[in-house]
Design a protein around this motif. Sequence first.
Motif, PDB file in Angstrom:
ATOM      1  N   ARG A  31       0.833  -1.203   0.000  1.00  0.00           N
ATOM      2  CA  ARG A  31       0.000   0.000   0.000  1.00  0.00           C
ATOM      3  C   ARG A  31       0.875   1.263   0.000  1.00  0.00           C
ATOM      4  NH1 ARG A  31      -3.437  -1.333   3.937  1.00  0.00           N
ATOM      5  NH2 ARG A  31      -1.863  -0.823   5.486  1.00  0.00           N
TER       6      ARG A  31
ATOM      7  N   LEU B  85       2.573   1.539  -3.437  1.00  0.00           N
ATOM      8  CA  LEU B  85       1.586   1.813  -4.478  1.00  0.00           C
ATOM      9  C   LEU B  85       1.257   3.308  -4.509  1.00  0.00           C
ATOM     10  CD1 LEU B  85      -0.383   0.780  -6.643  1.00  0.00           C
ATOM     11  CD2 LEU B  85      -2.049   0.358  -4.807  1.00  0.00           C
TER      12      LEU B  85
ATOM     13  N   ILE C 159       2.222   6.006  -7.566  1.00  0.00           N
ATOM     14  CA  ILE C 159       1.163   6.802  -8.201  1.00  0.00           C
ATOM     15  C   ILE C 159       1.490   8.293  -8.068  1.00  0.00           C
ATOM     16  CG2 ILE C 159      -1.272   7.455  -8.085  1.00  0.00           C
ATOM     17  CD1 ILE C 159      -1.878   4.598  -7.137  1.00  0.00           C
TER      18      ILE C 159
ATOM     19  N   ALA D 132       0.434  -0.053 -13.786  1.00  0.00           N
ATOM     20  CA  ALA D 132       0.674  -0.694 -12.485  1.00  0.00           C
ATOM     21  C   ALA D 132       1.150  -2.128 -12.681  1.00  0.00           C
ATOM     22  CB  ALA D 132      -0.597  -0.665 -11.638  1.00  0.00           C
TER      23      ALA D 132
ATOM     24  N   ASN E 274      -5.684  -3.872  -7.115  1.00  0.00           N
ATOM     25  CA  ASN E 274      -7.015  -3.317  -7.396  1.00  0.00           C
ATOM     26  C   ASN E 274      -7.740  -2.943  -6.107  1.00  0.00           C
ATOM     27  OD1 ASN E 274      -7.182  -3.288 -10.220  1.00  0.00           O
ATOM     28  ND2 ASN E 274      -7.623  -5.483 -10.296  1.00  0.00           N
TER      29      ASN E 274
ATOM     30  N   THR F 263      -5.981   0.071  -4.392  1.00  0.00           N
ATOM     31  CA  THR F 263      -6.248   1.317  -5.123  1.00  0.00           C
ATOM     32  C   THR F 263      -7.612   1.876  -4.729  1.00  0.00           C
ATOM     33  OG1 THR F 263      -4.916   0.507  -6.985  1.00  0.00           O
ATOM     34  CG2 THR F 263      -6.351   2.376  -7.407  1.00  0.00           C
TER      35      THR F 263
ATOM     36  N   ARG G 177      -8.465   5.405  -2.770  1.00  0.00           N
ATOM     37  CA  ARG G 177      -9.486   6.350  -3.258  1.00  0.00           C
ATOM     38  C   ARG G 177     -10.444   6.716  -2.132  1.00  0.00           C
ATOM     39  NH1 ARG G 177     -13.679   3.388  -6.626  1.00  0.00           N
ATOM     40  NH2 ARG G 177     -14.065   2.712  -4.479  1.00  0.00           N
TER      41      ARG G 177
ATOM     42  N   LEU H  61      -9.782   8.040  -9.157  1.00  0.00           N
ATOM     43  CA  LEU H  61      -9.907   7.006 -10.185  1.00  0.00           C
ATOM     44  C   LEU H  61     -10.904   7.441 -11.254  1.00  0.00           C
ATOM     45  CD1 LEU H  61     -10.140   3.730  -8.020  1.00  0.00           C
ATOM     46  CD2 LEU H  61      -8.114   4.748  -9.050  1.00  0.00           C
TER      47      LEU H  61
ATOM     48  N   ILE I 181      -5.358   6.843 -13.035  1.00  0.00           N
ATOM     49  CA  ILE I 181      -5.234   6.870 -11.578  1.00  0.00           C
ATOM     50  C   ILE I 181      -4.294   8.025 -11.247  1.00  0.00           C
ATOM     51  CG2 ILE I 181      -4.583   5.615  -9.487  1.00  0.00           C
ATOM     52  CD1 ILE I 181      -4.749   3.030 -11.075  1.00  0.00           C
TER      53      ILE I 181
END
Length: 648
Positions: free
Chosen positions: A368, A371, A375, A386, A410, A413, A417, A424, A429
């Motif tokens: 997390r 990620l 981003i 990704a 997924n 993400t 959000r 998204l 993204i």
Amino acid sequence: MIQGLFDTDGCVSRFRDLSFSNISILLIKDLQRLLLIFGIVARIRKRKGRPIQMDSKSYETKDHYELIIAQKESILAFRQHIGFRIQRKQAALEEVATAIQRNIRHIFCPVCGYLLFKDLFCGRTKSHETWGAKKLAIIQCLGKEGCLSSKVLEKKLGFPPYKKMRRLNHHFELLKRTRVGNEKFWELNPIGHYIYELTKNNFTNFNSVFSLNNCPLCNETFEKKIKGNWRAGDFEGDIFWDILRKATKESGEKYPFVYDVVLPSDGSNDHFFAAEGFLIHNSAGVNLPAFRVIIQSPYRYTDFGMDRIPISEFRQMSGRAGRPKYDSEGQAVLIAKTEFEKDDYISYYVNGETEPCRSRLSSESALRFHLLATIASGFIFDLESAEKFFSATLYAKQEGDLSALFSKINTLTSQLRDMGFVELSEKRIDATLLGRRVAQLYLDPVSAFAIVNSLRKEKYNDAAYLYTIANTNEFFPYLSVPRQKEGELWEAIQGQKGLLAVNVELEMFTDNSMLPKFWTSLMLKDWIGEVKEQEIVETYKVQPGILRAKLQNADWLAYSSFELAKILLLEGHFGPLAKMRKRLQGGIREELIPLCELRGIGRVRARRMYNAGIKGIAEVKKTDVQDLGKLLGEKVAASVKRQLAATK
């Protein structure tokens, strides 16, 4: 003198330790240091005054300090070097000392080199008792059959003759193991034959060995180790724990060598110790050049008991030996207590293969964090990018099948959000402004989300801010809560639920760590309340190095909270959070912030000035340097005046 003090205000307690009580902390601490001359280590605790009955009269005692000698080796040293003149006290001391000496852990013959543990064939738990019986069966089998190969011995016994964990294989002290080709052969060594003859009819005869003073093979005097008790490991090797009062930098000509010693790691040894020319630290925490690295033990305490450090960690420690530009080589020393231990360490650490490096992306929290970072930095902008990015990672190379990883991406993400950190759409993204700042601050998104939610509650008090800081993954592990304090702390939480920026009624049933978090926040509250560091160490059972690390973390999290408040435009938090950070840095109340802005002025000097009526920079400017020198010392006072003159 020491004997006289203990004759008057000393005693042997019902808990089988020695103690001395006095209302003077200076006398207590001086006595503590005097006892060290004799190798006696004592701890200090503060006791509340209470009523006592003497001769049918009641007396109210004052608050006092108690010096306690609880470590067994220290109690024996006290009997040998000091003792009591009062007969009843000396008799009680003799009784305690005799009980200690009967409680033997192991015996060692320095000539033959064997080490015999008293619990070799027994144990405290059912599994230990079962393995003890098996070890006895191994000795009896080899005593009857003679030399056997590993395969034949295992077949006859019906179980492997060893355990993977070294600490469970104390029966190796009775064995001689020889490798011939690919086969290992087992037989009894001389002390093994002696123990076999002693126990073949009745295994309880084994205990009679520990009543001997001399080795039955060579007649050398045994070295006997009594069982340890309260923090026994802290006192081996004449180590005394105290506050480091001063650190100085010395010339290389005067001190050409630095010795780098690694203490057993229990999670708390992340700070330095200086003693007798040794610089002692956890080598994973600093990067210092050293010619020689000494590793006392390759074992450390884990959740599953004592376990070996990895080969990679051993080589990382050893790799620090040898100073660039100064040495052509370095020396790494791993201490082994027996020949068997030496062979085992050489086989495992020197000749063994380093463990493979494993990716941490299998951890949801690590995935997390990375990620959001990728981003925010633009490496990932849609699901396709990704997949492309993570397909090139070490995790992808090691795992092969990435379907589970992409499914997790997924899910995470969508979580990011919902937290407000990413946006998204069907094609893209993108990180939000808040999400980019979270990534720049190196915060776990879950911690950042908790901080954001707390800030939005608009609670502007110390308790709210300190609990917000403690209520993060970055502050883990939290301080351990004493069991006797739990009820009191739950009451305190209920009393402060209007101050905290969380739903206390909900968190009490959903967050199992709420009590340790609250206890940790109270430690921070004491720090900014100018409670002495030593008192905090004793109250919260936290060592100075861990306290310093926690305070550094608190400073970072206070800064992060301030930055997130700016992004959220929560202006009401700007002033309080800026002040909170200053207070965490200095360990001060709010009124000392201006004075602590001066170089060389910490919380002690600032409080001294404040109590003398110098409460701000304006008063400092008006105060004569000589008067200031009486409070701060001449050099510090002159420095302060120069600083103020330079700002005109």
